[in-house]
Enzyme design. Sequence first.
Site, PDB file in Angstrom:
ATOM      1  CG  HIS A 145       0.238   6.304  -0.622  1.00  0.00           C
ATOM      2  ND1 HIS A 145      -0.806   6.969  -1.231  1.00  0.00           N
ATOM      3  CD2 HIS A 145      -0.301   5.661   0.446  1.00  0.00           C
ATOM      4  CE1 HIS A 145      -1.932   6.733  -0.548  1.00  0.00           C
ATOM      5  NE2 HIS A 145      -1.646   5.932   0.464  1.00  0.00           N
ATOM      6  CG  HIS A 195       0.377   8.821  -7.002  1.00  0.00           C
ATOM      7  ND1 HIS A 195      -0.781   9.108  -6.332  1.00  0.00           N
ATOM      8  CD2 HIS A 195       0.258   9.411  -8.216  1.00  0.00           C
ATOM      9  CE1 HIS A 195      -1.572   9.836  -7.114  1.00  0.00           C
ATOM     10  NE2 HIS A 195      -0.958  10.032  -8.257  1.00  0.00           N
ATOM     11  CG  HIS A 197      -1.797   1.169   1.373  1.00  0.00           C
ATOM     12  ND1 HIS A 197      -3.138   1.122   1.103  1.00  0.00           N
ATOM     13  CD2 HIS A 197      -1.547   2.456   1.745  1.00  0.00           C
ATOM     14  CE1 HIS A 197      -3.676   2.325   1.293  1.00  0.00           C
ATOM     15  NE2 HIS A 197      -2.719   3.154   1.691  1.00  0.00           N
ATOM     16  CD  GLU A 198       1.521   3.604   3.682  1.00  0.00           C
ATOM     17  OE1 GLU A 198       1.716   4.663   3.044  1.00  0.00           O
ATOM     18  OE2 GLU A 198       0.480   3.387   4.335  1.00  0.00           O
TER      19      GLU A 198
HETATM   20 ZN   LIG Z   1      -2.940   5.242   1.961  1.00  0.00          ZN
END
Ligand SMILES: [Zn+2]
Length: 698
Positions: A471, A474, A467-468
């Site tokens: 980010h 991105h 998940h991280e």
């Molecule tokens: Zn998040």
Amino acid sequence: MNAPEHPLLHPFQLPPFDRLRPEDVEPVITELIARARAAIERAVDERTPPTWEDFVAPLERALEQLSDAWGVIGHLHSVMDTPAWREAYNQMLPEVTRFWTELGQNEALYRKTQALAQSPEFARLSPERRRVIELDLRDHRLAGAELPPEKKPRHRDIQQELSALSAKFSENLLDATNAYQEWIEDEAQLSGIPEEVRAMARAAAQAQDRPGWCFTLQMPFYLPVMQYADDRALRERMYRAHATRASEFGPPERDNGPLIERIMALRGEEALLLGYPDYASYSLVPKMANEPEEVASFLRELAARAKPFALRDLEELRAFARDRLGLDPLEPWDIAYASEKLRQERYDYSEQEVRRYLPLPRVLEGLFALLERLFGVRLVPDTAPVWHPDVRFYRVERDGAPIAYFYVDLYARDTKRGGAWMDSAKSRRREGEFLMLPVAYLVCNFAPPVGGNPPTLTHDDVLTLFHEMGHGLHHMLTQVDEAPISGIHHVEWDAVELPSQFMENFAWEWEVLEKITAHVDTGEPLPRTLYEKMRAAKNFQAGMQMVRQIEFSLFDLRIHRELARAQEPAPERVPLADVLRILEEVRDEVAVIRPPSWHRFPQSFSHIFAGGYAAGYYSYKWAEVLSADAYEAFEEASARTGTVLDPDTGRRFWREILAVGASRPAAESFRAFRGREPRIDALLRHNGLIEEASEAHG
Ligand SMILES: [Zn+2]
């Protein structure tokens, strides 16, 4: 070191972690604020022409220096929270906050930016620069820059009062949580509670020099009691205490009810001042969703699809509780308990068993290989000054050339804030020939290795890491040249979780798990049978969880739509009874579980009364629709190519979603990637909330 020579006073590519001292914070930040104020004065001076080169660029550079330096200090405050750093940070925080508030409200700056937007020069700027200016104007408007002078003080007062009310709301909740203590003297009453939780409760009692066990309402106590305690009366007592925290059932000085009444009224008045019909409409301006009706119908559609599954989950649970546990009727304080028993019976495996297959080095290696395959980027270990010996530093390369830098800090420490997050240290920016590369931090709180054993992760940890990383990608794989819209900056609140939730999907794929697992003793990959059990357990009670999230989201949206309305004269308070009435109506509509009438959920809903989620709680589900639908493109590729790790789709995801930052609206990026509007089907399917028969069409 004298302030003028300090490395934070010059633009940097990598933060100078080896040369930072708490005592430098005050002089350095004071100097940077002074420089930023001087830059604002030059910018608004009538001799400065309203052009990009003379007006926008110099101001942006000064502001970026301040925000970069303050960002490094804020980062240290989060990961090296020693008394000296905490004091240095808190000492300057009000000053820094005041600076940004004033900047938002600065009318001269706003008027001049408007002049630039209306000048012939504007049409000659690149699309990226035009977008920066448009977003800047919007931010100023939302911050009250357009208000007539006589209304500005009232707007500032509202802001001040709201932030004080938010702080008080959290303090009340924290104090109420800590005020309750459940004392147990008879060990028999602990039946079912895991050993490590008992040990914590024993330690809590000993800390107060008393015999027995002490349980509080903090999560590490409350959750296990609700899940495991066989003593039904104990569960009921703690459930009641938890459900009525910070309400009229406790001491008045900790009652959040009056605070909610005032917060709702002030939010309505803020909407009135800024020219919106209600607070929900105002809150949605910088978000991807266009208006409250759109969000409401999105939530209602999701509810209609999920509710039959939620009802089925509940019926199953009721029958199990009645027949196997003798719990009839199923009370609210039985739900977590019976659910845990049902889960154990149905999917018999333990997190600890899975963990033996997930040594951290192997997982990281596998994750990096996945990124190389999907996006053609390599994470190469490198050296740079760091804030702690555990921190790893990487150079991110594409075709042998660096495109970003990445710090990874994975283990829990007592100086580190809880949870996991990604943050930006630098944003990509091009100035003529010079290119500043993006830099990101990835921070987790995984259990540190004990003894000589290799560190291992739970599957939940792996999901967090992926998940991280989403980010991080991105932010780091951006191709945008203007810092205010590169990477994660200015990406809509309800779309920013797209890449992160997207990446989690890979951690559920057999092709991925096969490669990132290796048993700590035997080196064997995860057995397929264990994988099947994990997959089956993934969607346990997904219907009930989905409608619960929808209940919170719709409640949040409706009160900010219907109760925080712009009306003249602005009311002093919005009656709490109205807030509770809307909650009941929302439950009538979407919920399957009815909490007792004395339950006071709003009084502890800090996301919307003390966090940034007012009229925005729906964002979680909204972004999940986008991420599931985007991931479906990889599943479609897999149907053609036999693998979800499809490099062509990966490159396209990079180009259309990761690379573009906020250079265009998230809705456009999604359409560019998917070739159509988002659909909720993939999310429902991934959660097992779709009948098999209707699965064929996608
Ligand atoms: Zn998040």
